[in-house]
Write an enzyme that holds these catalytic residues in place. Structure first.
Site, PDB file in Angstrom:
ATOM      1  N   HIS A   6       0.937  -1.092   0.107  1.00 54.91           N
ATOM      2  CA  HIS A   6       0.066   0.077  -0.174  1.00 54.91           C
ATOM      3  C   HIS A   6       0.749   1.075  -0.012  1.00 54.91           C
ATOM      4  O   HIS A   6       0.119   2.355   0.110  1.00 54.91           O
ATOM      5  CB  HIS A   6      -1.070   0.066   0.958  1.00 54.91           C
ATOM      6  CG  HIS A   6      -2.005  -1.206   1.096  1.00 54.91           C
ATOM      7  ND1 HIS A   6      -1.465  -2.434   1.702  1.00 54.91           N
ATOM      8  CD2 HIS A   6      -3.060  -1.429   0.649  1.00 54.91           C
ATOM      9  CE1 HIS A   6      -2.496  -3.401   1.532  1.00 54.91           C
ATOM     10  NE2 HIS A   6      -3.363  -2.867   0.835  1.00 54.91           N
ATOM     11  N   GLY A  22      -6.240  11.633   9.506  1.00 59.13           N
ATOM     12  CA  GLY A  22      -7.017  10.762   8.557  1.00 59.13           C
ATOM     13  C   GLY A  22      -6.947  11.079   7.022  1.00 59.13           C
ATOM     14  O   GLY A  22      -6.836  10.216   6.187  1.00 59.13           O
ATOM     15  N   ARG A  26      -5.196  16.551   4.315  1.00 62.65           N
ATOM     16  CA  ARG A  26      -4.665  17.214   5.518  1.00 62.65           C
ATOM     17  C   ARG A  26      -3.263  16.929   5.886  1.00 62.65           C
ATOM     18  O   ARG A  26      -2.289  17.979   6.151  1.00 62.65           O
ATOM     19  CB  ARG A  26      -5.590  16.941   6.878  1.00 62.65           C
ATOM     20  CG  ARG A  26      -5.778  18.023   7.858  1.00 62.65           C
ATOM     21  CD  ARG A  26      -6.635  17.607   8.898  1.00 62.65           C
ATOM     22  NE  ARG A  26      -7.777  17.122   8.412  1.00 62.65           N
ATOM     23  CZ  ARG A  26      -8.621  16.177   9.150  1.00 62.65           C
ATOM     24  NH1 ARG A  26      -8.027  15.594  10.096  1.00 62.65           N
ATOM     25  NH2 ARG A  26      -9.815  15.998   8.740  1.00 62.65           N
ATOM     26  N   ARG A  45      -2.935   5.008  -4.014  1.00 61.90           N
ATOM     27  CA  ARG A  45      -4.347   5.355  -3.714  1.00 61.90           C
ATOM     28  C   ARG A  45      -4.588   6.603  -3.205  1.00 61.90           C
ATOM     29  O   ARG A  45      -5.353   6.855  -2.305  1.00 61.90           O
ATOM     30  CB  ARG A  45      -4.611   4.197  -2.541  1.00 61.90           C
ATOM     31  CG  ARG A  45      -4.872   2.741  -3.118  1.00 61.90           C
ATOM     32  CD  ARG A  45      -5.111   2.102  -1.743  1.00 61.90           C
ATOM     33  NE  ARG A  45      -5.152   0.653  -2.152  1.00 61.90           N
ATOM     34  CZ  ARG A  45      -6.236   0.075  -2.242  1.00 61.90           C
ATOM     35  NH1 ARG A  45      -7.331   0.480  -1.918  1.00 61.90           N
ATOM     36  NH2 ARG A  45      -6.304  -1.231  -2.709  1.00 61.90           N
ATOM     37  N   ARG A  89      -1.030   9.919  15.950  1.00 57.23           N
ATOM     38  CA  ARG A  89      -2.173  10.312  14.987  1.00 57.23           C
ATOM     39  C   ARG A  89      -2.691  11.755  15.305  1.00 57.23           C
ATOM     40  O   ARG A  89      -2.872  12.035  16.543  1.00 57.23           O
ATOM     41  CB  ARG A  89      -3.257   9.128  15.472  1.00 57.23           C
ATOM     42  CG  ARG A  89      -4.881   9.794  14.917  1.00 57.23           C
ATOM     43  CD  ARG A  89      -5.730   8.494  15.095  1.00 57.23           C
ATOM     44  NE  ARG A  89      -6.957   8.972  15.298  1.00 57.23           N
ATOM     45  CZ  ARG A  89      -7.817   9.594  14.257  1.00 57.23           C
ATOM     46  NH1 ARG A  89      -7.303   9.990  13.101  1.00 57.23           N
ATOM     47  NH2 ARG A  89      -8.968  10.105  14.492  1.00 57.23           N
ATOM     48  N   GLY A  91      -5.628  13.429  14.318  1.00 53.41           N
ATOM     49  CA  GLY A  91      -7.197  13.571  13.775  1.00 53.41           C
ATOM     50  C   GLY A  91      -7.975  14.322  14.219  1.00 53.41           C
ATOM     51  O   GLY A  91      -7.921  15.032  15.259  1.00 53.41           O
ATOM     52  N   GLU A 182      -9.970   5.484  14.958  1.00 50.44           N
ATOM     53  CA  GLU A 182      -8.695   4.850  14.648  1.00 50.44           C
ATOM     54  C   GLU A 182      -7.783   4.594  15.760  1.00 50.44           C
ATOM     55  O   GLU A 182      -6.922   3.666  15.733  1.00 50.44           O
ATOM     56  CB  GLU A 182      -7.884   5.863  13.843  1.00 50.44           C
ATOM     57  CG  GLU A 182      -8.407   6.169  12.322  1.00 50.44           C
ATOM     58  CD  GLU A 182      -9.743   6.851  12.212  1.00 50.44           C
ATOM     59  OE1 GLU A 182      -9.742   7.861  13.239  1.00 50.44           O
ATOM     60  OE2 GLU A 182     -10.466   7.066  11.107  1.00 50.44           O
ATOM     61  N   ASP A 205     -16.641  17.517  16.053  1.00 49.85           N
ATOM     62  CA  ASP A 205     -18.127  17.396  16.436  1.00 49.85           C
ATOM     63  C   ASP A 205     -18.494  17.324  17.775  1.00 49.85           C
ATOM     64  O   ASP A 205     -17.693  16.555  18.497  1.00 49.85           O
ATOM     65  CB  ASP A 205     -18.855  16.059  15.658  1.00 49.85           C
ATOM     66  CG  ASP A 205     -18.518  16.014  14.300  1.00 49.85           C
ATOM     67  OD1 ASP A 205     -19.103  16.298  13.618  1.00 49.85           O
ATOM     68  OD2 ASP A 205     -17.205  15.300  13.888  1.00 49.85           O
TER      69      ASP A 205
HETATM   70  N1  HPA Z   1     -17.682  10.050  15.578  1.00 52.14           N
HETATM   71  C1  HPA Z   1     -16.535   9.264  15.348  1.00 52.14           C
HETATM   72  N2  HPA Z   1     -15.342   9.610  14.725  1.00 52.14           N
HETATM   73  C2  HPA Z   1     -15.460  10.827  14.638  1.00 52.14           C
HETATM   74  C3  HPA Z   1     -16.503  11.716  14.985  1.00 52.14           C
HETATM   75  C4  HPA Z   1     -17.622  11.102  15.493  1.00 52.14           C
HETATM   76  O1  HPA Z   1     -18.551  11.818  15.691  1.00 52.14           O
HETATM   77  N3  HPA Z   1     -16.030  13.077  14.653  1.00 52.14           N
HETATM   78  C5  HPA Z   1     -14.734  12.969  14.007  1.00 52.14           C
HETATM   79  N4  HPA Z   1     -14.230  11.738  14.171  1.00 52.14           N
END
Ligand code: HPA
Length: 240
Positions: A6, A22, A26, A45, A89, A91, A182, A205
């Site tokens: 990969h 991720g 980015r 990929r 990581r 992310g 992850e 979020d």
């Molecule tokens: N859930 C899981 N992983 C995430 C989320 C989420 O709401 N937001 C960013 N990564």
């Protein structure tokens, strides 16, 4: 052709330390904004990987893709074939604490999961600790530089849109700070291979309030915090 299934790169193309967001775009933005002497080391990929220098020290940045199967493929090849010794990581996550703000940083001192993947690691418990040296260095560098970070347990889930309505309530009740997709696989793999791993997440979020980062804000989730991380983790190689 040299490399692994990969990643198409020569053996020495990756530095001993790899930062993994991720999203490969980015990875590109982080590399272009924070590294010098930049070189693309993987395009397979479109999982873009870069090697450059930060304050004169070699470091790589590469996307992991989304989810535990994806990060475990790339982390395995980096640890096993490219001789990488530490993966951090960097992310995004869903924050579970009511007063969290979009853009806040969460350091995963351990990662729990319900993923069937992790049960297949011999002797593996579901909660796996971050590397203590990486954790302590990033934590104290952040403190010294006045950067606010919440440290605690992260839960890695296979579902972004979880089918079980009670899932979030149960995690909140058990004191989990945030969810990602992850961290637990990375920690399990690093432990199994005798390597170092850490996860630093930016809240994209806020689950209790429904607040969400824009795509643009996600792209620049870490701002200058990334340089605090680079300072902390690259010093470990010097001390080792
Ligand atoms: N859930 C899981 N992983 C995430 C989320 C989420 O709401 N937001 C960013 N990564």
């Amino acid at each position: 052709m040299t490399g692994t299934p990969h990643i198409e790169a020569a053996k020495g193309d990756f530095a001993a330390t790899v930062l993994m967001p991720g999203d490969p775009l980015r990875a590109q933005a982080l590399a272009e904004n924070h590294l010098d002497d930049l070189r693309v080391v993987n395009r397979v990929r479109n999982m873009l990987g870069f090697t450059g220098t930060f304050k004169g020290r070699r470091v790589s940045i590469m996307g992991s893709g989304m989810g535990m199967p994806s990060i475990s493929i790339y982390a395995h090849e980096l640890f096993d074939y490219y001789g990488v010794s530490q993966i951090i990581r960097v992310g995004t996550c869903g924050g579970l604490v009511g007063d969290m703000q979009v853009g806040e940083l969460v350091l995963a001192d351990c990662a729990d999961t319900d993923s069937a993947m992790i049960r297949q690691y011999p002797g593996s418990a579901s909660t796996i600790a971050a590397d203590p040296v990486l954790l302590q260095r990033v934590h104290s560098e952040a403190r010294a530089r006045g950067l606010g970070i919440r440290t605690g347990k992260v839960f890695a889930t296979d579902w972004f849109y979880h089918p079980d309505a009670g899932f979030i309530d149960r995690l909140q009740a058990s004191g989990v700070l945030a969810i990602d997709m992850e961290s637990a696989a990375l920690y399990a793999l690093a432990r199994q291979q005798g390597k170092r791993a850490l996860t630093l997440l930016s809240v994209s979020d806020v689950i209790p309030t429904g607040e969400r980062a824009t795509h643009e804000a996600r792209q620049n989730a870490f701002g200058t915090a990334i340089e605090v991380v680079l300072d902390a983790v690259l010093q470990i190689e010097v001390d080792a």
